[in-house]
Write a protein that holds these residues in place. Structure first.
Motif, PDB file in Angstrom:
ATOM      1  N   GLU A  17      17.162  63.289  48.615  1.00  0.00           N
ATOM      2  CA  GLU A  17      16.179  62.876  49.632  1.00  0.00           C
ATOM      3  C   GLU A  17      15.213  61.842  49.064  1.00  0.00           C
ATOM      4  N   ALA A  18      14.777  62.043  47.818  1.00  0.00           N
ATOM      5  CA  ALA A  18      13.862  61.083  47.190  1.00  0.00           C
ATOM      6  C   ALA A  18      14.532  59.719  47.048  1.00  0.00           C
ATOM      7  N   CYS A  19      15.817  59.715  46.705  1.00  0.00           N
ATOM      8  CA  CYS A  19      16.555  58.450  46.603  1.00  0.00           C
ATOM      9  C   CYS A  19      16.694  57.791  47.965  1.00  0.00           C
ATOM     10  N   ALA A  20      16.997  58.575  48.981  1.00  0.00           N
ATOM     11  CA  ALA A  20      17.130  58.029  50.329  1.00  0.00           C
ATOM     12  C   ALA A  20      15.836  57.335  50.754  1.00  0.00           C
ATOM     13  N   ALA A 181      24.849  56.999  34.115  1.00  0.00           N
ATOM     14  CA  ALA A 181      24.632  58.447  34.111  1.00  0.00           C
ATOM     15  C   ALA A 181      23.142  58.737  34.011  1.00  0.00           C
ATOM     16  N   ILE A 182      22.646  59.579  34.903  1.00  0.00           N
ATOM     17  CA  ILE A 182      21.247  60.011  34.869  1.00  0.00           C
ATOM     18  C   ILE A 182      21.248  61.524  34.611  1.00  0.00           C
ATOM     19  N   HIS A 183      20.639  61.932  33.499  1.00  0.00           N
ATOM     20  CA  HIS A 183      20.656  63.348  33.101  1.00  0.00           C
ATOM     21  C   HIS A 183      19.239  63.912  33.104  1.00  0.00           C
ATOM     22  N   PRO A 184      18.844  64.627  34.151  1.00  0.00           N
ATOM     23  CA  PRO A 184      17.497  65.205  34.184  1.00  0.00           C
ATOM     24  C   PRO A 184      17.418  66.534  33.441  1.00  0.00           C
ATOM     25  N   GLY A 185      16.209  66.806  32.940  1.00  0.00           N
ATOM     26  CA  GLY A 185      15.868  68.142  32.484  1.00  0.00           C
ATOM     27  C   GLY A 185      15.375  68.938  33.693  1.00  0.00           C
ATOM     28  N   ASP A 217      10.513  61.265  40.308  1.00  0.00           N
ATOM     29  CA  ASP A 217      10.661  60.725  38.952  1.00  0.00           C
ATOM     30  C   ASP A 217      12.100  60.278  38.703  1.00  0.00           C
ATOM     31  N   ILE A 218      13.044  61.066  39.181  1.00  0.00           N
ATOM     32  CA  ILE A 218      14.460  60.745  38.978  1.00  0.00           C
ATOM     33  C   ILE A 218      14.871  59.584  39.887  1.00  0.00           C
ATOM     34  N   ALA A 219      14.364  59.581  41.110  1.00  0.00           N
ATOM     35  CA  ALA A 219      14.651  58.464  42.015  1.00  0.00           C
ATOM     36  C   ALA A 219      14.138  57.152  41.420  1.00  0.00           C
ATOM     37  N   ASP A 220      12.958  57.186  40.804  1.00  0.00           N
ATOM     38  CA  ASP A 220      12.408  55.982  40.171  1.00  0.00           C
ATOM     39  C   ASP A 220      13.315  55.496  39.046  1.00  0.00           C
ATOM     40  N   ALA A 221      13.840  56.434  38.256  1.00  0.00           N
ATOM     41  CA  ALA A 221      14.739  56.068  37.154  1.00  0.00           C
ATOM     42  C   ALA A 221      16.033  55.459  37.685  1.00  0.00           C
ATOM     43  N   ILE A 222      16.531  56.023  38.768  1.00  0.00           N
ATOM     44  CA  ILE A 222      17.750  55.488  39.383  1.00  0.00           C
ATOM     45  C   ILE A 222      17.498  54.071  39.887  1.00  0.00           C
ATOM     46  N   TRP A 223      16.356  53.881  40.530  1.00  0.00           N
ATOM     47  CA  TRP A 223      16.044  52.543  41.030  1.00  0.00           C
ATOM     48  C   TRP A 223      15.901  51.547  39.881  1.00  0.00           C
ATOM     49  N   PHE A 224      15.311  51.985  38.771  1.00  0.00           N
ATOM     50  CA  PHE A 224      15.209  51.112  37.600  1.00  0.00           C
ATOM     51  C   PHE A 224      16.602  50.648  37.171  1.00  0.00           C
ATOM     52  N   ALA A 225      17.551  51.584  37.091  1.00  0.00           N
ATOM     53  CA  ALA A 225      18.916  51.232  36.678  1.00  0.00           C
ATOM     54  C   ALA A 225      19.568  50.276  37.663  1.00  0.00           C
ATOM     55  N   VAL A 226      19.401  50.550  38.940  1.00  0.00           N
ATOM     56  CA  VAL A 226      20.040  49.733  39.977  1.00  0.00           C
ATOM     57  C   VAL A 226      19.433  48.332  40.055  1.00  0.00           C
ATOM     58  N   ARG A 228      18.258  46.417  37.684  1.00  0.00           N
ATOM     59  CA  ARG A 228      18.395  45.525  36.528  1.00  0.00           C
ATOM     60  C   ARG A 228      19.191  44.277  36.916  1.00  0.00           C
ATOM     61  N   PRO A 229      19.058  43.191  36.140  1.00  0.00           N
ATOM     62  CA  PRO A 229      19.851  41.988  36.412  1.00  0.00           C
ATOM     63  C   PRO A 229      21.347  42.285  36.328  1.00  0.00           C
ATOM     64  N   ALA A 230      22.140  41.417  36.907  1.00  0.00           N
ATOM     65  CA  ALA A 230      23.586  41.641  37.019  1.00  0.00           C
ATOM     66  C   ALA A 230      24.264  41.841  35.667  1.00  0.00           C
ATOM     67  N   HIS A 231      23.721  41.215  34.617  1.00  0.00           N
ATOM     68  CA  HIS A 231      24.370  41.311  33.307  1.00  0.00           C
ATOM     69  C   HIS A 231      23.948  42.555  32.516  1.00  0.00           C
ATOM     70  N   VAL A 232      23.082  43.398  33.112  1.00  0.00           N
ATOM     71  CA  VAL A 232      22.550  44.577  32.412  1.00  0.00           C
ATOM     72  C   VAL A 232      23.053  45.854  33.075  1.00  0.00           C
ATOM     73  N   ASN A 233      23.548  46.804  32.261  1.00  0.00           N
ATOM     74  CA  ASN A 233      23.884  48.131  32.781  1.00  0.00           C
ATOM     75  C   ASN A 233      23.202  49.188  31.925  1.00  0.00           C
ATOM     76  N   ILE A 234      22.551  50.128  32.586  1.00  0.00           N
ATOM     77  CA  ILE A 234      22.005  51.304  31.906  1.00  0.00           C
ATOM     78  C   ILE A 234      23.129  52.338  31.870  1.00  0.00           C
ATOM     79  N   ASN A 235      23.722  52.531  30.702  1.00  0.00           N
ATOM     80  CA  ASN A 235      24.858  53.449  30.617  1.00  0.00           C
ATOM     81  C   ASN A 235      24.456  54.901  30.810  1.00  0.00           C
ATOM     82  N   ASP A 236      23.370  55.300  30.145  1.00  0.00           N
ATOM     83  CA  ASP A 236      23.084  56.728  30.041  1.00  0.00           C
ATOM     84  C   ASP A 236      21.579  56.925  29.887  1.00  0.00           C
TER      85      ASP A 236
END
Length: 254
Positions: A17-20, A181-185, A217-226, A228-236
């Motif tokens: 829901e937070a991501c939506a 991959a996003i791994h929350p505690g 907090d997790i939605a924010d991290a996902i948005w950060f990954a998404v 990024r510039p086209a040449h950048v990938n957040i793997n994990d």
């Protein structure tokens, strides 16, 4: 504002829901997949009204392969140009040692966390291959990085997700598709309420004495990954509350 499309599973609560909400704020059109029809409908109406975005809803359980496949394949062609897939649907059932585990609980966790993720990814990755671009976000867990007492099967499913992240990243690399991959505690959502099958008192105790992560907090991290510039990938990415060091070690107030 963008006219990109994000498909989110498990969209009616918590991280989904937070991501939506966050992706709607960013102007994404949304395909929201969840089991609870009324909650899903209300969320879609709220997002459309507040952010003036188009929302397509699909009432499905990711465990039900045929119904899920038919529902996704029946989407209008213009909705199949998915830019971001967030595989968020997942759960834990019970907290028992292996010898006392409920095999029905095991089936639910394996079918949702592993097989459900695969069913959705198989379909959507083919759409992305046709578009020669896309970004898949898989929601894992600290339980996919370590194993804790009585976490046996849940930890096994999240270790499987961790392996699938790596496999997907290799297999989809030739097609220009990113995999993160996003791994929350510990995140205070309905997770513990589901794990303890509606026992609110037991679920509440999980988060007592410290400040857990929030779904936002997790939605924010996902948005950060998404974003990024086209040449950048957040793997994990492994994200923990400041008061949590491992899956089982926390700093709690008296």
């Amino acid at each position: 504002m963008t006219s990109k499309i994000a498909l989110i599973t498990g969209a009616t609560s918590g991280i989904g829901e937070a991501c939506a909400t966050l992706f709607a704020q960013q102007g994404y059109r949304l395909i929201l997949v969840a089991r609870r029809a009324e909650v899903l409908k209300k969320l879609a109406v709220d997002l459309e009204d507040k952010y003036a975005v188009k929302v397509f809803t699909l009432v499905r359980d990711v465990r039900e392969k045929q119904a899920l496949t038919e529902g996704l394949e029946a989407l209008p062609e213009e909705w199949k140009k998915v830019d971001v897939l967030i595989n968020n649907a997942g759960l834990s059932q019970g907290l028992d040692p292996i010898d006392k585990g409920n095999t029905d609980d095991w089936d639910v966790m394996i079918d949702t966390n592993v097989k459900g993720l695969l069913y959705v990814s198989k379909i959507v990755s083919n759409w992305m291959i046709a578009s020669k671009s896309g970004h898949i976000i898989n929601i894992g867990s600290i339980a996919g990085k370590e194993v804790y007492p009585n976490g046996n099967v849940y930890c096994a499913t999240k270790h499987a997700v961790d392996a699938l992240n790596k496999g997907m990243r290799i297999d989809l690399l030739p097609h220009g598709i990113k995999v993160t991959a996003i791994h929350p505690g510990m995140v205070e959502t309905e997770f513990s309420l589901v794990r303890f099958k509606g026992d609110e008192q037991r679920a509440k105790k999980v988060y007592e004495g410290f400040e857990p992560l929030l779904a936002q907090d997790i939605a924010d991290a996902i948005w950060f990954a998404v974003s990024r510039p086209a040449h950048v990938n957040i793997n994990d990415m492994l994200i923990m509350p400041a008061a949590q060091a491992t899956g089982t070690i926390t700093r709690r107030k008296e």
